[in-house]
Design a protein around this motif. Sequence first.
Motif, short mmCIF file in Angstrom:
data_model
loop_
_atom_site.label_atom_id
_atom_site.label_comp_id
_atom_site.label_asym_id
_atom_site.label_seq_id
_atom_site.Cartn_x
_atom_site.Cartn_y
_atom_site.Cartn_z
N GLY A 156 0.83 -1.19 0.00
CA GLY A 156 0.00 0.00 0.00
C GLY A 156 0.87 1.24 0.00
N GLN A 157 0.22 2.40 0.02
CA GLN A 157 0.94 3.67 -0.05
C GLN A 157 1.46 4.12 1.31
OE1 GLN A 157 -2.30 3.50 0.23
NE2 GLN A 157 -2.86 5.09 1.72
N GLY A 158 0.98 3.53 2.36
CA GLY A 158 1.44 3.86 3.71
C GLY A 158 0.58 4.90 4.39
N THR A 159 0.57 4.83 5.73
CA THR A 159 -0.13 5.81 6.54
C THR A 159 0.77 6.18 7.72
OG1 THR A 159 -2.21 6.31 7.70
CG2 THR A 159 -1.38 4.07 7.91
N GLN A 160 0.87 7.46 8.00
CA GLN A 160 1.78 7.96 9.02
C GLN A 160 1.17 7.81 10.41
OE1 GLN A 160 5.04 9.43 8.76
NE2 GLN A 160 4.97 9.21 10.99
#
Length: 113
Positions: A104-108
């Motif tokens: 996935g694109q990632g989540t901070q």
Amino acid sequence: QVQLVESGGGLVQPGGSLRLSCAASGIIFSINVMGWYRQAPGKERELVAIVTGGGSTNYADSVKGRFTISRDNTKNTVYLQMNGLKPEDTAVYYCYATRYNHWGQGTQVTVSS
């Protein structure tokens, strides 16, 4: 087309909780081992937790007893419940579909007072 979309990240105080979600599409979700990984600034990406299609789980030692990975095969979604968050948990969290080698694109996630 394989897509993994994470959500649920944010800023939380030490000791707080967050629940990450990863919605998958374009894959046969129910048989796929799904994982959560994280990457902190200046560090390599590391495994946080994985869950098999049947629900078996495995965790990094650093999160055992605090984080819980789960999945809902009817919704093609994998979750990461994070409790007792610490500043060292600060990182970008990524969802990973092992059979498809897709991220996935990632989540901070930021843990700070």
